[in-house]
Structures are given as C-alpha cells and as structure tokens.
Scaffold this active site. Structure first.
Site, short mmCIF file in Angstrom:
data_model
loop_
_atom_site.label_atom_id
_atom_site.label_comp_id
_atom_site.label_asym_id
_atom_site.label_seq_id
_atom_site.Cartn_x
_atom_site.Cartn_y
_atom_site.Cartn_z
N HIS A 106 15.73 3.51 -6.20
CA HIS A 106 15.93 3.00 -4.85
C HIS A 106 17.42 2.80 -4.56
O HIS A 106 17.92 3.19 -3.50
CB HIS A 106 15.19 1.68 -4.67
CG HIS A 106 13.71 1.83 -4.57
ND1 HIS A 106 12.87 0.78 -4.29
CD2 HIS A 106 12.91 2.91 -4.70
CE1 HIS A 106 11.63 1.20 -4.25
NE2 HIS A 106 11.62 2.50 -4.51
N SER B 76 10.08 7.54 -2.25
CA SER B 76 10.85 6.40 -1.77
C SER B 76 12.35 6.54 -2.00
O SER B 76 13.14 6.03 -1.22
CB SER B 76 10.35 5.11 -2.42
OG SER B 76 9.03 4.86 -2.05
#
Length: 369
Positions: A322, A264
């Site tokens: 992230h 991610s």
C-alpha cells in the site's frame, strides 16, 4: 464520488475471505476448515519434520514438496537474502519502461487514427439514417450505454473484465496450484517476476474484488481526465509491479513471508495521484456524508495507517505494498510526469521513423547530399 470509493477501501475488511485484502498473507489458510481446503482443491502432502517447521512459519498448508523445499532453502540460508531481489528489480525497471513506451506508441497511433475515425462516424450516422435500426436492437442499446460512459470508465472496463476472469479461475479446483504459483506474489517462491504483474489482477474473495473495482471505477474519470487513457494505463500497470516489489522488500526486511494478491497497490497509486493533484477537493465517508475533509488530509490518513501497520506488524493487509503504491502515485504527480511522460518525444519520433520507413529515406537523402 471519490471518497465514496475510498470509504469502501477502508471498510472492506469486514467480510474478506481468508486470503483477504491485497497482499494478505496465506497464514490465514491455517484457519480454513479442512473441508474448505478440499473444496478448493488444496491437498496436504506428507512433510518431513524439518519442513514442518518452515511450513508452520510460512502458513500455506497446501504447498507441495518442491515448494516446501524452496521455502526451507531460503530460510535456512538467510531469510533476508536480498540477492533474490535482483531479478525483481530488473523486471520492475524493464516492465515500467515497456509500459510507458507502449503507452506512447498507443497515443501516437490513436492520434493518427482520429481523422479516419471521424469519417467512419460520419458514415455510420448516414447509414443509421438510411437504414434505421430497430428500436429494441440489443447492439444499439449497448452502444448507447457504452457511449454514455466517461472516457475513464471505458478505459477501466478492460481492467475490471480481466479481474473478473481471474476471479472465476480461482473457483476452478484444478487450477488452484497454478493460481497460487502465478497469481500470488511471494519473495519466497521460485516464480518471482511474473506474479508481480498477475497478482495485481487476482482476487479470491468476491467482496474484495467488488470493493477494489468500485474504487477504481469511481476514481477512473478523474484520473483519466488528468492523465489521459494511455498514460493512465502505463501508471496503473507500473504501479502494480512497483507495489509488489515494495512488498517483496518489506517481507525480506521483516522476515514475514507469504503470498499476496489484489489490486489495492495499483489503486493506491491512483488514489494518491488524484489526492495529490487535487488536495483541496472535499471528500466524505460513504456512510457519514455529513463529515467532510480534504483529499490531502485523506491521503495523509491512509499513509499514516499503513505506516503504523507496517511498523506494528499488522498482518491483515500488506501495508508495504500500500505504501509503495501511494508513494509512487505522489512521486509521479510531483516529478515522474515531467521525467518520463514529457520526455517521450524522442522515442515517439523513433517509432514514427520505423512506422513510416522515414529512417531509410533520410539516410539516402543524407548520402546524396
């Protein structure tokens, strides 16, 4: 198409396995049933009373005595010993440089081979006419399917295959300890650098992997058409290492240690790059297609959510990773492309001289004159 992928990125929390999303801490392992730990090959080892406290703080009940000792040594000295980040800093810079350098060489070699490829295609077409293949030939059907894909989809096929291979390795009980050591990134571990790359290709949950790969597949066409396949690969690989490093910094700063895994962080870089380049593109949630908004607003929402998660200490995602991936994607589109990729010409010229032996001939000509 882009937002459908993004929606999956948002909704994938529902059925993750205990290791969860990218950079999910192993504290969730404490909630695994004992039988599940045995089935995965995890084995509890006798621990001293001092080690038990450290193990409860860090969560992984499967660590062996040497790993527990390393965690205990780190926490007893200083949980925010930023000197441990020196090697990851050097590795991040070196790996990023090697990624872009390799991409520049790859592009150079691709350009050189285009003419030869053109003649090879002409020859292949002629052979097909002279010796037409059978209608049901499997190889021909695969070639037709492959040629029907966009350049971006063909580019990420190798990434998806690598993620699937690592996912299968997680299913082998005898490999569990090696997978945890090398395919999860943790600043409290003895192995710091190599997991920063390998954890980017590591997923324990099938739904986690499927969601991430669907997002990557959906955004690949836009990203590769914008960057080119060579530059795309350099950005993607560098983003995985950079997001892991930001995760290290976040864990050191907050004292919330634990292994992390997933693609991610790198995918966030691709999302941020596309949304930054095309901020006015209309996106929609996959389950609510009637509601549309711009890619720029979607990126702001992602950053706001991960910032809140980092500040409030949410543990299901590694929000530092992230944010690191998103910030790198924004920075690269705004500044990095000009600073790095557009200044690759001297390096390519050097490679050309080494490749063709022009450096030695040039030196002889200079001496005779």
């Amino acid at each position: 198409m882009a937002w459908r992928s993004y929606a999956v990125l948002f909704c994938r929390t529902a059925s993750f396995c205990p290791t969860g999303e990218l950079q999910v801490t192993i504290t969730f392992i404490r909630r695994w049933p004992h039988s599940f730990q045995q089935r995965c090959g995890f084995r509890k080892v006798p621990r001293k009373p001092e080690a038990k406290k450290v193990d409860e703080e860090l969560g992984p009940a499967h660590l062996d005595s040497s790993e527990v000792a390393s965690h205990r040594q780190l926490h007893s000295s200083s949980p925010r010993s930023f000197s441990r980040l020196l090697r990851p800093v050097v590795f991040t810079v070196g790996f990023t440089g090697c990624s872009f350098g390799s991409a520049a060489i790859w592009q150079y070699e691709s350009l050189k081979s285009r003419v030869q490829s053109y003649f090879d295609e002409l020859r292949a077409d002629w052979l097909d006419k002279v010796r037409p293949q059978k209608r049901g030939d499997t190889r021909k059907e695969l070639n037709q399917w492959w040629n029907s894909l966009s350049e971006g989809q063909r580019t990420v096929t190798a990434i998806i295959a690598a993620n699937f291979l690592v996912f299968c390795c997680w299913r082998v009980p005898s490999l569990q300890r090696s997978m945890i050591k090398y395919f999860t990134a943790d600043p409290a571990s003895k192995t710091l650098c190599l997991p920063m790359v390998l954890s980017t290709f590591s997923h324990f949950s099938f739904f986690h992997m499927a969601a991430n790969m669907y997002v990557l597949w959906s955004f690949s066409s836009s990203a590769v058409s914008m960057l080119g396949r060579e530059q795309f690969m350099a950005v993607y690989l560098s983003a995985g290492v950079i997001s892991s490093f930001v995760s290290y910094v976040g864990k050191m700063a907050t004292g919330r240690f634990g292994p992390s895994l997933g693609a991610s962080g790198a995918i966030m870089t691709i999302l941020a790059a596309v949304c930054t380049q095309m901020p006015e593109a209309k996106l929609a949630i996959i389950f609510l297609p009637m509601f549309t908004f711009t890619a720029g607003n979607a990126l702001k929402g992602i950053i706001a959510m991960d910032t809140a998660g980092l500040v409030l200490g949410w543990k299901f995602f590694d929000h530092a990773a992230h944010l690191g991936g998103a910030m790198f994607g924004i920075w690269y589109i705004m500044f990095g492309h000009k600073l790095i990729w557009k200044n690759r010409e001297p390096f390519v010229k050097l490679w050309h001289e080494l490749r063709t032996g022009g450096g030695g001939n040039g030196g002889q000509r200079g001496g005779s004159e």
